[in-house]
Enzyme design. Structure first.
Site, PDB file in Angstrom:
ATOM      1  N   SER A   1      80.888  14.147 -10.971  1.00 28.28           N
ATOM      2  CA  SER A   1      81.275  13.614 -12.279  1.00 28.28           C
ATOM      3  C   SER A   1      82.709  13.121 -12.201  1.00 28.28           C
ATOM      4  O   SER A   1      83.513  13.642 -11.415  1.00 28.28           O
ATOM      5  CB  SER A   1      81.161  14.693 -13.358  1.00 28.28           C
ATOM      6  OG  SER A   1      81.805  14.289 -14.557  1.00 28.28           O
TER       7      SER A   1
ATOM      8  N   TYR B   1      82.671  23.151 -16.235  1.00 28.04           N
ATOM      9  CA  TYR B   1      81.993  21.939 -15.777  1.00 28.04           C
ATOM     10  C   TYR B   1      82.877  21.163 -14.804  1.00 28.04           C
ATOM     11  O   TYR B   1      82.441  20.783 -13.718  1.00 28.04           O
ATOM     12  CB  TYR B   1      81.651  21.074 -16.989  1.00 28.04           C
ATOM     13  CG  TYR B   1      80.937  19.789 -16.650  1.00 28.04           C
ATOM     14  CD1 TYR B   1      79.568  19.783 -16.397  1.00 28.04           C
ATOM     15  CD2 TYR B   1      81.625  18.586 -16.601  1.00 28.04           C
ATOM     16  CE1 TYR B   1      78.903  18.589 -16.093  1.00 28.04           C
ATOM     17  CE2 TYR B   1      80.967  17.400 -16.301  1.00 28.04           C
ATOM     18  CZ  TYR B   1      79.612  17.411 -16.045  1.00 28.04           C
ATOM     19  OH  TYR B   1      78.973  16.235 -15.749  1.00 28.04           O
TER      20      TYR B   1
ATOM     21  N   LYS C   1      82.080  20.563 -10.776  1.00 35.22           N
ATOM     22  CA  LYS C   1      81.888  19.205 -10.268  1.00 35.22           C
ATOM     23  C   LYS C   1      82.929  18.873  -9.202  1.00 35.22           C
ATOM     24  O   LYS C   1      82.636  18.151  -8.243  1.00 35.22           O
ATOM     25  CB  LYS C   1      81.943  18.199 -11.418  1.00 35.22           C
ATOM     26  CG  LYS C   1      80.752  18.306 -12.367  1.00 35.22           C
ATOM     27  CD  LYS C   1      79.426  18.028 -11.654  1.00 35.22           C
ATOM     28  CE  LYS C   1      78.252  17.979 -12.598  1.00 35.22           C
ATOM     29  NZ  LYS C   1      76.989  17.605 -11.935  1.00 35.22           N
TER      30      LYS C   1
END
Length: 212
Positions: free
Chosen positions: A142, A155, A159
């Protein structure tokens, strides 16, 4: 038809980015293995792929469960004989928290979904790729791995971890004819992002500002 005669495994293949990848691979001639937790959504994508004239195996599988991953790969190799391409797309965004308010369970779930799952699936498919001296692994990272998304520390961290895992595997397995790369999408209109926007109306604006 650039992927004719290739077998591709896509985790999280029942919706969103995973569905889009699987359909494009089918258009390019690949046979597909779809893995995901939602059997209904997997079945729907399976029918879409069959409409392209491609063979497909849909296996309900929780990628955070190592025995389930090994069984899924066993079924795929029994059906097609090999896995040429792996797209590690399974993951979760989770709930938005400031770090000092984040529960342990939220951190652990995100780590397992986004990073540990990739470790499990890579470990399961690599022996076959090494035996054939050929394979391609793609990690779905991401933009948040490089330009952090506020209120999503877990998150962003996981990532970024995928980028590190990508680099390490690329070095370890290059001599075995295996390429390992990552793709870091920005904002993509998916069911997950729509739910995020509904629960946090400012999420899209925050994301766009952070990644501008």
């Amino acid at each position: 038809m650039r992927l004719r005669d290739n077998v591709a495994l896509v985790t999280g293949g029942g919706r969103g980015i995973g569905r889009a990848v699987a359909l494009r691979f089918a258009q390019e001639g690949a046979q597909l293995v779809l893995a995901g937790r939602n059997s209904t959504s997997l079945a729907a994508v399976e029918q879409e792929i069959r409409a392209h004239g491609r063979d497909v195996l849909a296996v309900p599988c929780d990628a955070t469960n190592d025995p389930a991953v090994r069984e899924m790969v066993r079924q795929a190799e029994a059906r097609f004989g090999r896995i040429d391409i792996l797209v590690n797309n399974a993951g979760r965004f989770g709930t938005m928290y400031r770090l000092h308010e984040m529960p342990d369970a939220e951190w652990d779930r995100t780590l397992r979904a986004n990073l540990t799952s990739a470790f499990y699936v890579c470990r399961a498919v690599l022996p076959g790729m090494m035996a054939r001296e050929r394979g391609s692994i793609v990690m779905m990272s991401s933009i948040s791995a490089k330009q952090a998304y506020a209120f999503a520390a877990a998150y962003s961290a996981t990532k970024a971890g995928l980028l590190g895992l990508t680099r390490a595997l690329a070095m370890e397995y290059a001599a075995s004819g295996i390429t390992v790369n990552s793709v870091p999408p920005g904002y993509v209109e998916t069911p997950t992002m729509r739910r995020l926007q509904a629960s946090h109306p400012g999420a899209q604006r925050s994301f766009e500002e952070t990644t501008a």
